[in-house]
Design an enzyme around this catalytic site. Structure first.
Site, PDB file in Angstrom:
ATOM      1  N   HIS A 234       0.835  -1.209   0.000  1.00 22.28           N
ATOM      2  CA  HIS A 234       0.000   0.000   0.000  1.00 22.28           C
ATOM      3  C   HIS A 234       0.868   1.255   0.000  1.00 22.28           C
ATOM      4  O   HIS A 234       0.626   2.197  -0.773  1.00 22.28           O
ATOM      5  CB  HIS A 234      -0.918  -0.024   1.227  1.00 22.28           C
ATOM      6  N   GLU A 235       1.888   1.287   0.857  1.00 23.66           N
ATOM      7  CA  GLU A 235       2.763   2.460   0.929  1.00 23.66           C
ATOM      8  C   GLU A 235       3.592   2.613  -0.342  1.00 23.66           C
ATOM      9  O   GLU A 235       3.866   3.736  -0.775  1.00 23.66           O
ATOM     10  CB  GLU A 235       3.671   2.369   2.160  1.00 23.66           C
ATOM     11  N   HIS A 238       1.699   4.609  -2.748  1.00 22.94           N
ATOM     12  CA  HIS A 238       1.808   6.052  -2.547  1.00 22.94           C
ATOM     13  C   HIS A 238       3.082   6.600  -3.191  1.00 22.94           C
ATOM     14  O   HIS A 238       3.074   7.681  -3.789  1.00 22.94           O
ATOM     15  CB  HIS A 238       1.806   6.377  -1.059  1.00 22.94           C
ATOM     16  N   GLU A 288      -5.829   7.058  -1.177  1.00 27.22           N
ATOM     17  CA  GLU A 288      -5.766   5.807  -0.433  1.00 27.22           C
ATOM     18  C   GLU A 288      -6.420   4.669  -1.222  1.00 27.22           C
ATOM     19  O   GLU A 288      -5.917   3.548  -1.257  1.00 27.22           O
ATOM     20  CB  GLU A 288      -6.461   5.960   0.928  1.00 27.22           C
TER      21      GLU A 288
END
Length: 391
Positions: A234-235, A238, A288
């Site tokens: 997930h990071e 980003h 997100e």
């Protein structure tokens, strides 16, 4: 020649407004108003009902008179006898004209509000998105380095040294092995650095320039390495989208515009913070969701079930609850219930998923900060901040 020639005639200073030049005019009181005889021979008639006294003038020796409907012409009367008669005859001398109709004020205010909204919700995000791509990687890395050290100092209770970085070689090697298995290199705008801070906060986030930060509390909260891999994926999402840099630029632009509106007055700081939080929440929720989608694909390609992101959310949901109603608008992440459902829906039917780390490597990652087996965190502790509430 004296100031007053008769009870009905005097001299006064007059400015028509087209030029900032006073003219000496003869003023005569008529039955229906004032006659102003100008030096060029032209005369003006100001009706009694049209006369208005201008308040709060610096010239206190004169009665400053304007005419209703004319916002710039002024007559400066110093003859007290004429002034007394004028105050008797002009019925609306103390009346205050509404220079601008309320309908126009409302229209202008609406236009101004729409302009500010367009700047904050359209222009600032567009500029932030473009600048995030245009900024050189060195600048982003410098911003990320500075932010990382500020975070370490802010979380250190002494405020002197900074929260320690977990340095156990085997644990950091396990985290790097997990990253290598996810293999996001082809998508990245720059190299990624992963740090684990020795703090019990349940959180992880990405910083400008490719830094990804985990907290010990999050690793302790995880039940298996796949959950940590899901957060890492997930990071990485980003980082791929340069969301940290985009968010920093967007926040700076939004705060600048809002600061012009709210100014520096009592309560202004609170209003500024709440408004900026509400604005950024809408942007962050979109970012997100995009990062989640990227994580599902990255996990699936690595042979890890995308549902791993949902299993951690399920425990966080049971422990901390979800944001509902207006509170949800101030959360930087979508509601966890929706994210759990999305993670489960991302699982490919019939596909066999495996583990991303060997048991020994997982134990090393769990003890990266202490060198000893990590005890499960107490869910009743109130001071821990649960990921994903502040990513």
């Amino acid at each position: 020649m004296t100031e007053t020639q008769s009870a009905a005639t005097t001299f006064a200073d007059f400015v028509a407004g087209e030029r900032a030049v006073l003219k000496r005019v003869s003023v005569r009181l008529l039955a229906d108003g004032l006659e102003l005889a100008q030096p060029d021979g032209q005369s003006l008639i100001w009706r009694w009902a049209e006369l208005r006294a201008e308040p709060d003038q610096a010239d206190t020796d004169a009665l400053v008179v304007s005419r209703s409907g004319d916002n710039i012409a002024r007559l400066y009367l110093r003859d007290k006898n004429v002034e007394a008669q004028l105050r008797t005859r002009a019925p609306h001398l103390k009346k205050r004209d509404r220079a601008i109709p309320v309908s126009k004020l409302v229209t202008w205010a609406g236009g101004a509000a729409a302009s500010v909204a367009a700047i904050i919700f359209v222009l600032v995000p567009m500029m932030a998105a473009q600048l995030a791509v245009m900024l050189p990687p060195e600048g982003e890395k410098a911003l990320g380095d500075t932010t990382f050290e500020q975070i370490r100092l802010a979380l250190d209770e002494t405020g002197l040294v900074g929260t320690p970085i977990c340095e156990a070689p085997a644990g950091n090697a396990a985290m790097q092995a997990m990253y290598d298995s996810l293999n996001p290199a082809s998508d990245l705008p720059y190299d990624v650095q992963i740090h684990i801070l020795d703090h019990d906060m349940i959180n992880a986030f990405a910083l400008p320039g490719g830094r990804i930060v985990f907290f010990r509390g999050l690793i302790e909260q995880a039940e298996n390495p796949e959950e940590i891999a899901a957060v890492l994926a997930h990071e990485i999402g980003h980082v791929v989208n340069r969301d940290p840099t985009r968010d920093a630029l967007r926040s700076a632009g939004s705060l600048g515009v809002l600061g012009l509106l709210f100014g520096d007055f009592a309560g202004g700081t609170i209003a500024l913070f709440l408004a900026n939080q509400l604005i950024n929440a809408s942007y962050s929720q979109s970012a997100e969701a995009t990062a989640d989608d990227y994580a599902y694909n990255l996990l699936d390609n690595a042979g890890v079930s995308p549902a791993a992101l949902g299993t951690m959310f399920e425990r966080l949901l049971a422990e901390y609850g979800d944001a509902e109603g207006i509170v949800a608008h101030f959360m930087s992440h979508p509601q966890m219930g929706k994210r759990i459902a999305a993670a489960q829906a991302a699982v490919v039917d019939g596909r066999t998923y495996g583990s991303i780390l060997e048991p020994s490597a997982w134990r090393s990652l769990q003890t990266v900060c202490s060198g000893e087996p990590a005890a499960r965190s107490d869910p009743t502790l109130p001071d821990k901040k649960a990921w994903p509430g502040s990513d």
